[in-house]
Design a protein around this motif. Structure first.
Motif, PDB file in Angstrom:
ATOM      1  N   ILE A  98       0.850  -1.193   0.000  1.00 28.90           N
ATOM      2  CA  ILE A  98       0.000   0.000   0.000  1.00 28.90           C
ATOM      3  C   ILE A  98       0.883   1.239   0.000  1.00 28.90           C
ATOM      4  N   ILE A  99       0.507   2.219  -0.778  1.00 30.46           N
ATOM      5  CA  ILE A  99       1.195   3.508  -0.765  1.00 30.46           C
ATOM      6  C   ILE A  99       0.185   4.598  -0.422  1.00 30.46           C
ATOM      7  N   LYS A 100       0.544   5.427   0.540  1.00 32.01           N
ATOM      8  CA  LYS A 100      -0.306   6.536   0.956  1.00 32.01           C
ATOM      9  C   LYS A 100       0.239   7.830   0.365  1.00 32.01           C
ATOM     10  N   VAL A 101      -0.587   8.527  -0.367  1.00 32.36           N
ATOM     11  CA  VAL A 101      -0.178   9.744  -1.069  1.00 32.36           C
ATOM     12  C   VAL A 101      -0.786  10.951  -0.371  1.00 32.36           C
ATOM     13  N   ASP A 102       0.062  11.870   0.049  1.00 35.83           N
ATOM     14  CA  ASP A 102      -0.397  13.123   0.647  1.00 35.83           C
ATOM     15  C   ASP A 102      -0.875  14.033  -0.481  1.00 35.83           C
ATOM     16  N   THR A 103      -2.177  14.198  -0.604  1.00 38.50           N
ATOM     17  CA  THR A 103      -2.737  14.943  -1.736  1.00 38.50           C
ATOM     18  C   THR A 103      -2.502  16.443  -1.635  1.00 38.50           C
ATOM     19  N   LEU A 104      -2.009  16.910  -0.492  1.00 32.79           N
ATOM     20  CA  LEU A 104      -1.697  18.333  -0.354  1.00 32.79           C
ATOM     21  C   LEU A 104      -0.250  18.643  -0.703  1.00 32.79           C
ATOM     22  N   ARG A 105       0.631  17.647  -0.593  1.00 32.56           N
ATOM     23  CA  ARG A 105       2.048  17.863  -0.882  1.00 32.56           C
ATOM     24  C   ARG A 105       2.373  17.724  -2.366  1.00 32.56           C
ATOM     25  N   SER A 106       1.574  16.932  -3.091  1.00 37.06           N
ATOM     26  CA  SER A 106       1.805  16.728  -4.522  1.00 37.06           C
ATOM     27  C   SER A 106       0.618  17.270  -5.303  1.00 37.06           C
ATOM     28  N   ASP A 107       0.900  17.943  -6.424  1.00 37.82           N
ATOM     29  CA  ASP A 107      -0.197  18.485  -7.217  1.00 37.82           C
ATOM     30  C   ASP A 107      -0.903  17.364  -7.979  1.00 37.82           C
ATOM     31  N   GLN A 141       0.311  -0.957 -11.988  1.00 40.49           N
ATOM     32  CA  GLN A 141       0.983  -2.073 -12.647  1.00 40.49           C
ATOM     33  C   GLN A 141       1.736  -2.943 -11.637  1.00 40.49           C
ATOM     34  N   ALA A 142       2.224  -2.323 -10.580  1.00 37.07           N
ATOM     35  CA  ALA A 142       2.919  -3.061  -9.530  1.00 37.07           C
ATOM     36  C   ALA A 142       1.939  -3.711  -8.545  1.00 37.07           C
ATOM     37  N   LYS A 143       0.641  -3.560  -8.807  1.00 34.36           N
ATOM     38  CA  LYS A 143      -0.416  -4.123  -7.958  1.00 34.36           C
ATOM     39  C   LYS A 143      -0.329  -3.617  -6.515  1.00 34.36           C
ATOM     40  N   VAL A 144      -0.002  -2.343  -6.419  1.00 35.24           N
ATOM     41  CA  VAL A 144       0.030  -1.671  -5.123  1.00 35.24           C
ATOM     42  C   VAL A 144      -1.263  -0.891  -4.943  1.00 35.24           C
ATOM     43  N   GLN A 145      -1.895  -1.037  -3.774  1.00 34.71           N
ATOM     44  CA  GLN A 145      -3.111  -0.283  -3.505  1.00 34.71           C
ATOM     45  C   GLN A 145      -2.745   1.122  -3.042  1.00 34.71           C
ATOM     46  N   LEU A 146      -3.635   2.073  -3.326  1.00 34.47           N
ATOM     47  CA  LEU A 146      -3.349   3.481  -3.078  1.00 34.47           C
ATOM     48  C   LEU A 146      -4.342   4.090  -2.093  1.00 34.47           C
TER      49      LEU A 146
END
Length: 415
Positions: A133-142, A155-160
């Motif tokens: 699992i990868i957690k993306v900070d939606t405020l730090r990245s546009d 493609q890497a079958k990682v959940q977001l």
């Protein structure tokens, strides 16, 4: 020594709770202990994770738990059940060979791993073979950067997980982009300010609310309202036969149920039932959060030896998310409800004891320990006691949620 705990819900695309991120902090330092695994760290981990019971804190759902460099290198996640825990690697850990080896070892032990606050820096790619699992900070990245990189992880079958999702607009955007889970308090805010009329079937609930708001409580009138609505009667019996409420008697008659509960508890039940039905189209987590706030504010009120009828601490917590449930402004809503004026003022932001109780609950929810320290001092209540009361409220909220909701699925870590 004791630990503060906050929990943040992680919702799926249907706005159901998939997991809770549990945030553990070390007292006034307001930080996870990132030191060698000495006695102090061990006490915090065992006291927080094991003594309190993850299953109670996380409602038998998946727990995301942050781990820093030292606790990862020394295998502290092994203290926890890999079937119910996701090991969350914080963004401050190094990307050297020793950390990669530690993550591989934890993965081989059967744990799921998540990268926290991912910023798409290529240096994190060394963890990809071991991360689920990868957690993306939606405020730090546009948004454009996020959209450009998302296919790589698919493609890497990682959940977001989209973090810091604060509006329904953002929730819809990232859901359409392909994110699996969402973290943020978008669900606890009004989706849009609009008029929502209560259907005729809710009239019985409004009648019950009217009766429960009065000091001159009339059991005969309340009984008559329940008797003409089979659904309400069923919910009352289901509620009162919950072991949290009643551990000694099996109650099968409506009159027996009303008498057993008594005036104060019956008033609380009526308020819970009304709220659950008002927000039936909303995420169940809204009702759950309202229940935890209600019980916590009630317990704080009792600690302050308040003598209220109806129970004002309970009601201010329970109705604190009414604007999100009905998508209207709180100022507009409270004018329509038959509740005490002091409760209305607190819900609308007026300073006072009830507002302070609610602020305490919000401090726990957001892990704002500095606010907790300040408020506990103003109320002359120990932080350790408040910590215990909040955990007690979580356990109570879990049980009552199951009573008022016939559908309460238990989530497990997905394979």
């Amino acid at each position: 020594m004791f630990a503060y705990i906050a929990r943040h819900p992680i919702l799926d695309s249907d706005r159901n709770v998939y997991a809770y991120e549990l945030l553990f902090r070390d007292g006034r330092k307001n930080c996870f202990p990132d030191i060698r695994p000495d006695e102090a760290t061990s006490k915090i981990l065992t006291g927080s994770h094991l003594t309190l019971g993850l299953e109670d804190i996380a409602c038998h759902k998946t727990s995301f738990i942050n781990f820093h460099k030292e606790t990862l290198l020394h295998g502290f996640p092994s203290m926890l059940d890999p079937e119910s825990v996701v090991v969350e690697i914080v963004e401050t850990v190094p990307t050297d060979s020793s950390m990669v080896a530690a993550c591989k070892q934890i993965k081989d032990m059967g744990y799921k791993l998540a990268l926290d606050d991912h910023n798409f820096d290529p240096k994190w790619d060394v963890f990809l073979p071991y991360v689920d699992i990868i957690k993306v900070d939606t405020l730090r990245s546009d948004y454009e950067t996020i959209a450009r990189n998302i296919e790589k992880f698919k493609q890497a079958k990682v959940q977001l997980v989209a973090e810091k999702v604060e509006t329904y607009e953002d929730f819809n955007r990232f859901r359409d982009l392909g994110f699996d889970y969402f973290q943020g308090f978008f669900f606890a805010k009004p989706e849009v300010i609009r008029q929502r009329n209560l259907p005729t079937s809710k009239l019985a609930l409004l009648e019950l609310l009217q009766e429960s708001s009065s000091r001159d409580f009339n059991f005969e009138r309340v009984n008559a309202i329940f008797e003409r609505d089979v659904g309400l009667s069923y919910m009352l019996l289901r509620f009162i036969n919950n072991p949290t409420i009643n551990k000694r008697y099996k109650i099968s008659s409506l009159r027996h149920a009303l008498n057993y509960l008594g005036e104060i508890e019956l008033k609380k039940f009526i308020s819970i039932l009304a709220l659950a039905n008002m927000g039936e189209e909303k995420p169940m987590e809204l009702l759950h959060l309202s229940l935890v706030r209600a019980k916590f504010c009630e317990l704080v009120s009792q600690a302050k030896k308040d003598q209220d009828n109806p129970p004002k601490g309970f009601l201010v917590g329970l109705f604190s998310l009414l604007d999100a449930l009905l998508d209207q402004s709180m100022d507009n809503l409270v004018q329509k409800l038959p509740i005490d004026e002091e409760i209305k003022l607190a819900l609308c932001g007026q300073e006072g004891r009830l507002r302070n109780y609610l602020s305490l609950a919000r401090a726990f929810e957001s892990a704002n320990w500095l606010a907790l320290i300040k408020l506990s001092g103003e109320l002359d209540l120990s932080q350790k006691m408040l910590h215990g009361l909040f955990n007690q409220a979580i356990v109570w909220g879990n049980e009552i949620r199951q009573s008022v909701s016939p559908h309460f699925p238990k989530s497990q870590v997905r394979t």
